[in-house]
Design a protein around this motif. Structure first.
Motif, PDB file in Angstrom:
ATOM      1  N   GLU A  66       6.792  66.270  80.582  1.00  0.00           N
ATOM      2  CA  GLU A  66       6.195  66.464  81.908  1.00  0.00           C
ATOM      3  C   GLU A  66       5.135  65.397  82.153  1.00  0.00           C
ATOM      4  O   GLU A  66       3.944  65.623  81.923  1.00  0.00           O
ATOM      5  CB  GLU A  66       5.585  67.864  82.034  1.00  0.00           C
ATOM      6  CG  GLU A  66       6.611  68.976  82.103  1.00  0.00           C
ATOM      7  CD  GLU A  66       5.980  70.338  82.377  1.00  0.00           C
ATOM      8  OE1 GLU A  66       4.753  70.392  82.662  1.00  0.00           O
ATOM      9  OE2 GLU A  66       6.702  71.341  82.294  1.00  0.00           O
TER      10      GLU A  66
ATOM     11  N   GLY B 275       2.650  62.951  84.365  1.00  0.00           N
ATOM     12  CA  GLY B 275       2.007  62.843  85.658  1.00  0.00           C
ATOM     13  C   GLY B 275       1.318  64.104  86.142  1.00  0.00           C
ATOM     14  O   GLY B 275       1.629  65.214  85.709  1.00  0.00           O
ATOM     15  N   LEU B 276       0.362  63.921  87.041  1.00  0.00           N
ATOM     16  CA  LEU B 276      -0.364  65.014  87.687  1.00  0.00           C
ATOM     17  C   LEU B 276       0.175  65.210  89.096  1.00  0.00           C
ATOM     18  O   LEU B 276       0.264  64.259  89.870  1.00  0.00           O
ATOM     19  CB  LEU B 276      -1.858  64.683  87.760  1.00  0.00           C
ATOM     20  CG  LEU B 276      -2.721  65.731  88.461  1.00  0.00           C
ATOM     21  CD1 LEU B 276      -2.961  66.917  87.539  1.00  0.00           C
ATOM     22  CD2 LEU B 276      -4.045  65.132  88.928  1.00  0.00           C
ATOM     23  N   LEU B 277       0.520  66.436  89.433  1.00  0.00           N
ATOM     24  CA  LEU B 277       0.984  66.741  90.783  1.00  0.00           C
ATOM     25  C   LEU B 277      -0.144  66.477  91.780  1.00  0.00           C
ATOM     26  O   LEU B 277      -1.248  67.018  91.639  1.00  0.00           O
ATOM     27  CB  LEU B 277       1.420  68.204  90.873  1.00  0.00           C
ATOM     28  CG  LEU B 277       1.944  68.671  92.231  1.00  0.00           C
ATOM     29  CD1 LEU B 277       3.286  68.028  92.544  1.00  0.00           C
ATOM     30  CD2 LEU B 277       2.061  70.197  92.266  1.00  0.00           C
TER      31      LEU B 277
ATOM     32  N   ARG C 157      -7.044  66.480  90.604  1.00  0.00           N
ATOM     33  CA  ARG C 157      -7.022  65.063  90.976  1.00  0.00           C
ATOM     34  C   ARG C 157      -8.446  64.495  91.056  1.00  0.00           C
ATOM     35  O   ARG C 157      -8.742  63.451  90.476  1.00  0.00           O
ATOM     36  CB  ARG C 157      -6.295  64.880  92.306  1.00  0.00           C
ATOM     37  CG  ARG C 157      -6.256  63.432  92.774  1.00  0.00           C
ATOM     38  CD  ARG C 157      -5.527  63.301  94.108  1.00  0.00           C
ATOM     39  NE  ARG C 157      -5.368  61.905  94.491  1.00  0.00           N
ATOM     40  CZ  ARG C 157      -4.733  61.506  95.593  1.00  0.00           C
ATOM     41  NH1 ARG C 157      -4.199  62.402  96.404  1.00  0.00           N
ATOM     42  NH2 ARG C 157      -4.633  60.218  95.864  1.00  0.00           N
TER      43      ARG C 157
ATOM     44  N   THR D 257       3.124  55.934  90.073  1.00  0.00           N
ATOM     45  CA  THR D 257       3.488  57.096  90.889  1.00  0.00           C
ATOM     46  C   THR D 257       4.940  57.472  90.621  1.00  0.00           C
ATOM     47  O   THR D 257       5.809  56.600  90.507  1.00  0.00           O
ATOM     48  CB  THR D 257       3.310  56.786  92.389  1.00  0.00           C
ATOM     49  OG1 THR D 257       1.935  56.455  92.627  1.00  0.00           O
ATOM     50  CG2 THR D 257       3.680  57.977  93.249  1.00  0.00           C
TER      51      THR D 257
ATOM     52  N   TRP E   7      12.273  62.947  87.991  1.00  0.00           N
ATOM     53  CA  TRP E   7      11.386  62.036  88.696  1.00  0.00           C
ATOM     54  C   TRP E   7      11.949  60.604  88.778  1.00  0.00           C
ATOM     55  O   TRP E   7      12.709  60.174  87.933  1.00  0.00           O
ATOM     56  CB  TRP E   7      10.005  62.009  88.043  1.00  0.00           C
ATOM     57  CG  TRP E   7      10.007  61.852  86.536  1.00  0.00           C
ATOM     58  CD1 TRP E   7      10.050  62.855  85.595  1.00  0.00           C
ATOM     59  CD2 TRP E   7       9.950  60.613  85.784  1.00  0.00           C
ATOM     60  NE1 TRP E   7      10.024  62.325  84.320  1.00  0.00           N
ATOM     61  CE2 TRP E   7       9.969  60.956  84.391  1.00  0.00           C
ATOM     62  CE3 TRP E   7       9.889  59.269  86.122  1.00  0.00           C
ATOM     63  CZ2 TRP E   7       9.915  60.003  83.368  1.00  0.00           C
ATOM     64  CZ3 TRP E   7       9.862  58.327  85.107  1.00  0.00           C
ATOM     65  CH2 TRP E   7       9.865  58.697  83.743  1.00  0.00           C
TER      66      TRP E   7
ATOM     67  N   LYS F 293       7.757  66.048  96.132  1.00  0.00           N
ATOM     68  CA  LYS F 293       6.615  66.122  95.224  1.00  0.00           C
ATOM     69  C   LYS F 293       6.246  64.719  94.747  1.00  0.00           C
ATOM     70  O   LYS F 293       7.129  63.871  94.546  1.00  0.00           O
ATOM     71  CB  LYS F 293       6.909  67.016  94.006  1.00  0.00           C
ATOM     72  CG  LYS F 293       6.942  68.517  94.315  1.00  0.00           C
ATOM     73  CD  LYS F 293       7.161  69.338  93.060  1.00  0.00           C
ATOM     74  CE  LYS F 293       7.260  70.835  93.370  1.00  0.00           C
ATOM     75  NZ  LYS F 293       5.954  71.443  93.712  1.00  0.00           N
TER      76      LYS F 293
ATOM     77  N   TYR G  65       3.762  62.733  91.843  1.00  0.00           N
ATOM     78  CA  TYR G  65       2.965  62.833  90.627  1.00  0.00           C
ATOM     79  C   TYR G  65       2.332  61.475  90.341  1.00  0.00           C
ATOM     80  O   TYR G  65       2.915  60.437  90.660  1.00  0.00           O
ATOM     81  CB  TYR G  65       3.841  63.238  89.429  1.00  0.00           C
ATOM     82  CG  TYR G  65       4.476  64.607  89.540  1.00  0.00           C
ATOM     83  CD1 TYR G  65       3.929  65.699  88.885  1.00  0.00           C
ATOM     84  CD2 TYR G  65       5.625  64.824  90.305  1.00  0.00           C
ATOM     85  CE1 TYR G  65       4.501  66.965  88.973  1.00  0.00           C
ATOM     86  CE2 TYR G  65       6.209  66.070  90.413  1.00  0.00           C
ATOM     87  CZ  TYR G  65       5.645  67.152  89.740  1.00  0.00           C
ATOM     88  OH  TYR G  65       6.217  68.394  89.836  1.00  0.00           O
TER      89      TYR G  65
END
Length: 386
Positions: free
Chosen positions: A140, A142-144, A164, A177, A356, A377, A379
């Motif tokens: 998983e 990245g940060l949403l 964030r 990204t 992604w 979405k 991330y």
């Protein structure tokens, strides 16, 4: 006047502490309708070295933040020795560590956790950190930062909007990204895509076939060979190792269906693949992380006759020698269309999610836009010099 309970940050390694680490999000997200509780057994396996093949080439330290007896935050700091050997221009490289599995109750806790992770990495000789990556780039990353209003699909992350600002406030800047794309799969693709597919169907050199689950290991080896070739120049690429592949096989084999995974052959040689998975999150969300007492039975019943509103395409690839050719797009469109038909007719699916996808992956972004999918979405992977 009551005295504020001081915050403490400590490294952990015991089984009891790992359980606390896994349990924290269940409290922090309990009122978030779009958070999907992971199966606790899976979440524990991810952070237990004996149960995760990624640890065969990586080391990690988990930290808990506590106020008194209450856990108020968590973070992992980790170093992937294979990532250290990759070219720096591809994201990782010498001196690059990561943080991940980040959750915090407030900004002060977040900063203290990030400081602890950075200190551990710095002590190991790390000079640059990327995150959040939880814990491998294949899990998983990245940060949403956009798309909080609907649940993630299988193997994608969720986060609180506040994270964030907290991460950026700790001195982190944008590194990369990642997008996921949403698609109504009940609708036929635009005429230009249908013409490309029809042209491919007339080409005797092309064969798009289903995988054969009864030959799981052989098919997995074919896909892995294409994957490691197709993705080798991508940002963030780290080759999958045999222990990781074995783990993935155990986890995903139950939700592998022949008609949802396709291999494209050109002149009899495998040159492309597409993996599609039913969104198991739709099944596990009501279980609240527990397989007992009835969770196992519900999953097994679903597996007998799986239905899923959403299908996710987590991976696809075309060998490098074809990537700049028109053939690459044609093979991709053909695989997407055949899987779309199966998803709608056999699994009752209405929605697809692709990703992604890296923001600078022009070929894949162009394919997603051509089939009229939309980014749902976003991330971000952040970076910081230590």
């Amino acid at each position: 006047m009551a005295t504020a309970i001081p915050l403490s940050i400590r490294p952990i390694s015991s089984k009891a502490d790992r359980k606390k680490f896994v349990d924290l999000p269940f409290r922090l997200y309990k009122d978030d309708p779009n958070w999907v509780p992971p199966l606790k057994s899976e979440a524990l396996g991810l952070i237990t070295p004996e149960k995760n093949g990624w640890f065969s080439h990586a080391e990690a330290q988990l930290f808990l933040a506590e106020r008194g007896d209450t856990v108020v935050g968590r973070i992992s700091a980790h170093i992937d020795t294979l990532a250290l050997t990759m070219p720096a221009a591809q994201g990782f490289g010498p001196g690059c560590g990561q943080f991940g599995l980040f959750d915090a109750e407030d900004e002060n806790t977040a900063k203290a956790l990030i400081n602890a992770a950075e200190a551990w990495l710095r002590n190991k000789g790390i000079t640059r950190v990327l995150g959040p990556i939880s814990m491998s780039i294949w899990e998983e990353p990245g940060l949403l930062i956009q798309g909080y209003d609907h649940p993630p699909t299988i193997m994608m992350g969720h986060a609180k909007p506040e994270y964030r600002g907290w991460i950026e406030g700790a001195g982190y800047t944008h590194a990369k990204t990642l997008y996921t794309y949403d698609l109504d799969i009940t609708q036929e693709f635009p005429p230009i895509v249908r013409r490309i597919i029809q042209s491919g169907e007339k080409n005797e050199r092309i064969r798009i076939r289903e995988v054969d689950k009864s030959k799981f290991d052989e098919e997995a080896a074919i896909i892995l060979a294409i994957l490691n070739d197709a993705w080798s120049d991508n940002w963030g690429f780290v080759p999958l190792t045999p222990p990781e592949i074995a783990d993935v096989g155990v986890k995903l084999k139950p939700i592998v269906f022949n008609d949802l995974i396709r291999i494209a052959e050109l002149d009899g040689k495998p040159v492309a693949f597409m993996i599609t998975l039913p969104d198991l999150n739709e099944v596990i969300k009501p279980l609240n992380g527990n397989l007992l007492p009835f969770g196992w039975a519900k999953i097994l019943l679903w597996l007998r006759k799986p239905k899923a509103r959403t299908m996710r395409v987590p991976l696809m690839g075309v060998v490098k020698e074809l990537q700049a050719s028109r053939m690459a797009g044609q093979l991709a469109f053909m695989m997407i269309e055949y899987i779309r038909r199966a998803a709608v007719s056999r699994y009752g699916s209405t929605r697809g999610e692709i990703g992604w996808v890296l923001d600078d992956n022009q070929g894949m972004n162009a394919i997603a836009e051509t089939i009229q999918s939309k980014i749902n979405k976003t991330y971000v992977i952040y970076q910081k010099a230590l």
